[in-house]
Design a protein around this motif. Structure first.
Motif: not given
Length: 430
Positions: A265-274, A196-210
């Motif tokens: 933290v959310h799923p994004l569509l990222v251009p293939t040029a990025h 859950s911490f991974d797939i629900d974005g919580v782990d990434a949110a911890h890192k983003l706040s830092i």
């Protein structure tokens, strides 16, 4: 010989054992770079008898992990126990309060209690280091705190969770659905039994706040991070994104401005040029935009014993050299507190996916909701029937305020034409 830096190590899991192996394997190199030997003198974990693939009989065993803070022979305590509270936090506070250096890989503890710990470290003149807490072996903490210190950073964003990136990459490459790929990731050890911490974005949110605090000089604000995970991304979303010239990635985005601090933290569509679209598998990547340096791009392995142990030992080398400053690049009392920015003010394009009943008038209903909310549609695609008889409708919007898309979805909420909840993914600017 110069007196060694003596380490008390709490936690002997994958990373803890990796730290011991790294110190053994690169002992001479580390000694030369640190200017003195770095030696583990005491360890603590839950199970003394467990085989960890390293010899721990040479170290003093301490049953009470929190007692390492007072160990008479240790200069530094390394915490690899995990958890935002409990023994890890007790150990951190006791170590710093005693004026000793503290190194951790614990992103949850730093995200929730980092300000208090930083203030205590500064008061006691004790180093607090946490390079391993964000993006594993990628030196992004050092890069932002030191390398980019002269720049005003306008934005920091990136792929911060290897489990999610592994799953999304597999879905893209093999056309499989989320649940099936998650089960494979668990079998391979890329995902926890409870992911859950991974797939629900919580782990990434911890890192983003830092990262936000380091990038903008703002107080930690984990509770203000808007979080959406990848649990509801389906194979059809991946396929539609690919057809449109994008790849789906879970991305953490932070910006600071006159309207406050934006963190999401959310799923994004990222251009293939990025460059982020080419970060595959379990890799992590972080992008920072500076006013003089321009775009900085950090990429590498974000987890595992080797990368994380590498970051921990890099912190130890800094401490051995006497190279450390305020944990968040400036004194804790100089970090500014910003209100959360209103996401509705942000402008951009969005991808919307609906599963709808296969009957006349449904497309007109969706289009009317978009029109009434002020959303301009760039493209609309309808696909064939799903096993439950519904059909998929995918929309890409023109650029506009995010609040308009939100209002359109609110107008459709409860519609008998919709099967399940719509999926919203914003589109990253290249």
């Amino acid at each position: 010989m110069t007196e060694p830096l003596k380490i008390a190590l709490a936690g002997l899991g994958t990373v803890g054992a990796g730290v011991i192996r790294l110190l053994d394997a690169n002992r001479d190199l580390i000694t030369r770079r640190a200017g003195r030997p770095i030696e583990v003198v005491a360890v603590s974990a839950r199970d003394r008898a467990k085989d960890r693939g390293v010899d721990i009989a040479r170290f003093e065993w301490v049953d009470d992990t929190t007692a390492l803070a007072r160990h008479p022979g240790a200069d530094v305590v390394v915490e690899l126990v995990g958890g935002s509270d409990g023994p890890a936090l007790t150990l951190a506070r006791a170590t710093l309060d005693g004026g000793r250096a503290f190194v951790t890989a614990n992103k949850a503890m730093i995200a929730h209690h980092g300000l208090d710990l930083a203030a205590l470290a500064e008061e006691r003149s004790a180093p607090l280091k946490y390079e391993a807490a964000v993006a594993g072996g990628i030196p992004v903490i050092k890069g932002l705190r030191e390398g980019a210190a002269a720049n005003a950073l306008s934005q920091v964003y990136g792929i911060l969770n290897g489990t999610c990136n592994f799953i999304l990459t597999k879905m893209e490459e093999e056309g499989r659905d989320f649940a099936e790929v998650l089960a494979e990731a668990q079998a391979l050890g890329f995902a926890e039994a409870d992911p859950s911490f991974d797939i629900d974005g919580v782990d990434a949110a911890h890192k983003l706040s830092i990262l936000s605090t380091l990038a903008f000089g703002t107080a930690l604000a984990f509770d203000d991070v808007a979080i959406t995970g990848i649990r509801h991304v389906i194979a059809a979303d991946i396929a539609e994104a690919k057809a449109l010239g994008y790849r789906v990635r879970l991305v953490g985005v932070a910006e600071a401005g006159p309207n406050g601090l934006f963190q999401r933290v959310h799923p994004l569509l990222v251009p293939t040029a990025h460059p982020l679209s080419h970060v595959v598998g379990s890799l992590n990547a972080v992008v920072a935009e500076g006013n003089f340096v321009g775009r900085l791009f950090f990429q590498g392995r974000g987890a595992g014993d080797g990368p994380t142990a590498s970051a921990v030992v890099a912190d130890l080398i800094d401490i051995a050299r006497g190279e450390y400053g305020p944990p968040f690049a400036m004194p804790a009392d100089q970090l500014t507190t910003l209100p959360p920015a209103d996401a509705g003010d942000r402008r951009g394009r969005a991808y919307l996916r609906f599963s709808v009943v296969d009957k006349p008038g449904v497309l007109a209903e969706i289009a009317a909701a978009m029109r009434d909310a002020g959303v301009s549609i760039e493209s609309l695609i309808q696909r064939g029937a799903n096993p439950d008889g519904s059909v998929l409708v995918a929309i890409v919007t023109h650029e506009g305020p995010e609040r308009c898309v939100t209002q359109a979805l609110e107008r459709l909420d409860g519609s008998a034409s919709l099967v399940g909840k719509p999926m919203l993914m914003h589109i990253l600017d290249a």
